[in-house]
Design a protein around this motif. Structure first.
Motif, PDB file in Angstrom:
ATOM      1  N   LEU A 174     -23.017 -46.506   8.717  1.00  0.00           N
ATOM      2  CA  LEU A 174     -21.926 -46.539   7.749  1.00  0.00           C
ATOM      3  C   LEU A 174     -21.409 -45.120   7.562  1.00  0.00           C
ATOM      4  O   LEU A 174     -22.198 -44.189   7.377  1.00  0.00           O
ATOM      5  CB  LEU A 174     -22.401 -47.101   6.407  1.00  0.00           C
ATOM      6  CG  LEU A 174     -22.943 -48.537   6.409  1.00  0.00           C
ATOM      7  CD1 LEU A 174     -23.270 -48.975   4.979  1.00  0.00           C
ATOM      8  CD2 LEU A 174     -21.951 -49.508   7.028  1.00  0.00           C
ATOM      9  N   SER A 175     -20.105 -44.971   7.586  1.00  0.00           N
ATOM     10  CA  SER A 175     -19.517 -43.633   7.433  1.00  0.00           C
ATOM     11  C   SER A 175     -19.645 -43.175   5.984  1.00  0.00           C
ATOM     12  O   SER A 175     -19.854 -43.983   5.063  1.00  0.00           O
ATOM     13  CB  SER A 175     -18.035 -43.663   7.835  1.00  0.00           C
ATOM     14  OG  SER A 175     -17.281 -44.413   6.894  1.00  0.00           O
ATOM     15  N   MET A 176     -19.492 -41.876   5.787  1.00  0.00           N
ATOM     16  CA  MET A 176     -19.542 -41.332   4.436  1.00  0.00           C
ATOM     17  C   MET A 176     -18.456 -41.955   3.579  1.00  0.00           C
ATOM     18  O   MET A 176     -18.671 -42.264   2.402  1.00  0.00           O
ATOM     19  CB  MET A 176     -19.400 -39.811   4.472  1.00  0.00           C
ATOM     20  CG  MET A 176     -20.582 -39.083   5.119  1.00  0.00           C
ATOM     21  SD  MET A 176     -20.385 -37.286   5.117  1.00  0.00           S
ATOM     22  CE  MET A 176     -20.394 -36.934   3.349  1.00  0.00           C
ATOM     23  N   GLU A 177     -17.289 -42.160   4.171  1.00  0.00           N
ATOM     24  CA  GLU A 177     -16.178 -42.753   3.429  1.00  0.00           C
ATOM     25  C   GLU A 177     -16.494 -44.192   3.018  1.00  0.00           C
ATOM     26  O   GLU A 177     -16.228 -44.586   1.875  1.00  0.00           O
ATOM     27  CB  GLU A 177     -14.901 -42.730   4.282  1.00  0.00           C
ATOM     28  CG  GLU A 177     -13.692 -43.279   3.547  1.00  0.00           C
ATOM     29  CD  GLU A 177     -12.411 -43.151   4.361  1.00  0.00           C
ATOM     30  OE1 GLU A 177     -11.358 -43.577   3.860  1.00  0.00           O
ATOM     31  OE2 GLU A 177     -12.473 -42.624   5.491  1.00  0.00           O
ATOM     32  N   GLN A 178     -17.083 -44.970   3.940  1.00  0.00           N
ATOM     33  CA  GLN A 178     -17.441 -46.351   3.614  1.00  0.00           C
ATOM     34  C   GLN A 178     -18.430 -46.420   2.459  1.00  0.00           C
ATOM     35  O   GLN A 178     -18.271 -47.209   1.524  1.00  0.00           O
ATOM     36  CB  GLN A 178     -18.055 -47.029   4.848  1.00  0.00           C
ATOM     37  CG  GLN A 178     -17.066 -47.418   5.926  1.00  0.00           C
ATOM     38  CD  GLN A 178     -17.770 -48.003   7.140  1.00  0.00           C
ATOM     39  OE1 GLN A 178     -18.661 -47.380   7.713  1.00  0.00           O
ATOM     40  NE2 GLN A 178     -17.365 -49.200   7.535  1.00  0.00           N
ATOM     41  N   ILE A 179     -19.451 -45.573   2.531  1.00  0.00           N
ATOM     42  CA  ILE A 179     -20.476 -45.582   1.487  1.00  0.00           C
ATOM     43  C   ILE A 179     -19.896 -45.128   0.160  1.00  0.00           C
ATOM     44  O   ILE A 179     -20.102 -45.765  -0.884  1.00  0.00           O
ATOM     45  CB  ILE A 179     -21.665 -44.674   1.883  1.00  0.00           C
ATOM     46  CG1 ILE A 179     -22.313 -45.183   3.187  1.00  0.00           C
ATOM     47  CG2 ILE A 179     -22.707 -44.627   0.758  1.00  0.00           C
ATOM     48  CD1 ILE A 179     -23.335 -44.224   3.769  1.00  0.00           C
ATOM     49  N   ASN A 193     -19.126 -33.336  -1.304  1.00  0.00           N
ATOM     50  CA  ASN A 193     -20.528 -33.388  -0.858  1.00  0.00           C
ATOM     51  C   ASN A 193     -21.435 -34.184  -1.803  1.00  0.00           C
ATOM     52  O   ASN A 193     -22.655 -34.100  -1.723  1.00  0.00           O
ATOM     53  CB  ASN A 193     -21.082 -31.971  -0.670  1.00  0.00           C
ATOM     54  CG  ASN A 193     -21.178 -31.213  -1.994  1.00  0.00           C
ATOM     55  OD1 ASN A 193     -20.693 -31.689  -3.022  1.00  0.00           O
ATOM     56  ND2 ASN A 193     -21.803 -30.054  -1.970  1.00  0.00           N
ATOM     57  N   THR A 194     -20.826 -34.959  -2.712  1.00  0.00           N
ATOM     58  CA  THR A 194     -21.597 -35.744  -3.682  1.00  0.00           C
ATOM     59  C   THR A 194     -22.558 -36.703  -2.984  1.00  0.00           C
ATOM     60  O   THR A 194     -23.738 -36.814  -3.355  1.00  0.00           O
ATOM     61  CB  THR A 194     -20.653 -36.551  -4.597  1.00  0.00           C
ATOM     62  OG1 THR A 194     -19.766 -35.655  -5.265  1.00  0.00           O
ATOM     63  CG2 THR A 194     -21.445 -37.346  -5.621  1.00  0.00           C
ATOM     64  N   LEU A 195     -22.055 -37.404  -1.970  1.00  0.00           N
ATOM     65  CA  LEU A 195     -22.905 -38.353  -1.251  1.00  0.00           C
ATOM     66  C   LEU A 195     -24.051 -37.646  -0.546  1.00  0.00           C
ATOM     67  O   LEU A 195     -25.200 -38.127  -0.563  1.00  0.00           O
ATOM     68  CB  LEU A 195     -22.075 -39.150  -0.235  1.00  0.00           C
ATOM     69  CG  LEU A 195     -22.864 -40.131   0.639  1.00  0.00           C
ATOM     70  CD1 LEU A 195     -23.594 -41.157  -0.211  1.00  0.00           C
ATOM     71  CD2 LEU A 195     -21.938 -40.824   1.638  1.00  0.00           C
ATOM     72  N   MET A 196     -23.781 -36.503   0.057  1.00  0.00           N
ATOM     73  CA  MET A 196     -24.821 -35.757   0.756  1.00  0.00           C
ATOM     74  C   MET A 196     -25.953 -35.368  -0.187  1.00  0.00           C
ATOM     75  O   MET A 196     -27.127 -35.424   0.177  1.00  0.00           O
ATOM     76  CB  MET A 196     -24.218 -34.508   1.411  1.00  0.00           C
ATOM     77  CG  MET A 196     -23.240 -34.795   2.522  1.00  0.00           C
ATOM     78  SD  MET A 196     -22.468 -33.299   3.179  1.00  0.00           S
ATOM     79  CE  MET A 196     -23.892 -32.436   3.823  1.00  0.00           C
ATOM     80  N   VAL A 197     -25.588 -34.979  -1.417  1.00  0.00           N
ATOM     81  CA  VAL A 197     -26.598 -34.619  -2.408  1.00  0.00           C
ATOM     82  C   VAL A 197     -27.468 -35.822  -2.741  1.00  0.00           C
ATOM     83  O   VAL A 197     -28.696 -35.719  -2.832  1.00  0.00           O
ATOM     84  CB  VAL A 197     -25.931 -34.068  -3.688  1.00  0.00           C
ATOM     85  CG1 VAL A 197     -26.964 -33.882  -4.798  1.00  0.00           C
ATOM     86  CG2 VAL A 197     -25.219 -32.745  -3.396  1.00  0.00           C
ATOM     87  N   HIS A 198     -26.844 -36.976  -2.908  1.00  0.00           N
ATOM     88  CA  HIS A 198     -27.593 -38.193  -3.214  1.00  0.00           C
ATOM     89  C   HIS A 198     -28.501 -38.601  -2.050  1.00  0.00           C
ATOM     90  O   HIS A 198     -29.643 -39.019  -2.271  1.00  0.00           O
ATOM     91  CB  HIS A 198     -26.635 -39.333  -3.555  1.00  0.00           C
ATOM     92  CG  HIS A 198     -26.112 -39.279  -4.959  1.00  0.00           C
ATOM     93  ND1 HIS A 198     -25.168 -38.371  -5.364  1.00  0.00           N
ATOM     94  CD2 HIS A 198     -26.420 -40.017  -6.058  1.00  0.00           C
ATOM     95  CE1 HIS A 198     -24.898 -38.549  -6.649  1.00  0.00           C
ATOM     96  NE2 HIS A 198     -25.645 -39.544  -7.103  1.00  0.00           N
ATOM     97  N   ILE A 199     -27.997 -38.464  -0.842  1.00  0.00           N
ATOM     98  CA  ILE A 199     -28.807 -38.794   0.339  1.00  0.00           C
ATOM     99  C   ILE A 199     -30.037 -37.903   0.393  1.00  0.00           C
ATOM    100  O   ILE A 199     -31.155 -38.364   0.667  1.00  0.00           O
ATOM    101  CB  ILE A 199     -27.985 -38.636   1.642  1.00  0.00           C
ATOM    102  CG1 ILE A 199     -26.880 -39.696   1.726  1.00  0.00           C
ATOM    103  CG2 ILE A 199     -28.891 -38.698   2.866  1.00  0.00           C
ATOM    104  CD1 ILE A 199     -27.352 -41.108   1.944  1.00  0.00           C
TER     105      ILE A 199
END
Length: 230
Positions: A174-179, A193-199
């Protein structure tokens, strides 16, 4: 397996005390017995998830105890013996043991064998639609609980939502945009980079080594995925 109850049967007090430290540190509920007869009594009174059973013991040895236990119980049994001969191993497995460890053994090796057996039975247990099981990773959508190799992991609601989304699409990238769009319900923009921090935070909680993840992996230039395994 969450809160698994283990029964350690051995007449050597040093082994009992040593494994108590390792197993309790892993969060398991540990019961102990000094011979086969005592083990049989405990099995009739307590729900057991796995037994570690020594062969050479007074009153009733491990082989006889294993035979009697297998008449009514199906939980995994790991045999212990000071004998390393092939015949002893065959005898142990032939009477119903699932694995065999020769003394002297490394506590970490025995712990790994225990986790492997518990993971095996969990993977073959009937699962509700609310549960997602990927190897040692268990996600319950109804209770919002997550565990890894039987140990509960506390995730924030958003971390849980990300993990559940990826797990329900295990094996797919799943792409970053999809997630981001699915979880945050808003448009994604480059440089966010919000998603990256959560990952990163999720990996710190579910991975033994967050730098070398085995569950939540990165597909460079594409996105993230949960590896699809048994």
């Amino acid at each position: 397996m969450d809160n698994a109850t283990l029964l350690l049967v051995d007449d050597e007090e040093e082994i009992i005390k040593l494994m108590q430290i390792y197993l309790k540190n892993e969060g398991y509920r540990l019961l102990t017995a000094r011979d086969g007869m005592e083990a049989l009594e405990i099995v009739t009174k307590e729900p057991i998830d796995l037994m570690v059973l020594d062969i050479m013991m007074p009153r009733m040895d491990g082989l006889e105890a294993c035979i009697k236990i297998r008449e009514t119980q199906k939980f995994p049994i790991i045999m212990l013996s000071a004998k390393g001969q092939e015949l002893d191993k065959i005898n142990g497995l032939s009477v119903g043991a699932d694995d065999y460890v020769t003394k002297p053994f490394s506590p970490l090796e025995l712990l790994a064998r225990i986790k492997s057996q518990l993971r095996r039975i969990r993977n073959y247990m009937p699962k509700s639609q609310d549960e997602i099981v990927i190897d040692g990773l268990l996600i319950n959508s109804s209770t919002h609980e997550v565990s890894v190799d039987g140990h509960q992991v506390k995730l924030t609601p958003r971390e849980f939502a990300i993990l559940e989304l990826l797990a329900r699409n295990a094996g797919q990238v799943l792409s970053m945009e999809q997630i981001y769009c699915k979880i945050w319900k808003e448009s994604f923009f480059e440089g966010n980079n919000t998603l990256m921090v959560h990952i990163r935070k999720i990996r710190e909680k579910i991975e033994a080594n967050p730098r070398k993840p085995i569950y939540l992996t990165t597909v460079w230039g594409v996105g993230y995925k949960i590896e699809k395994r048994g």
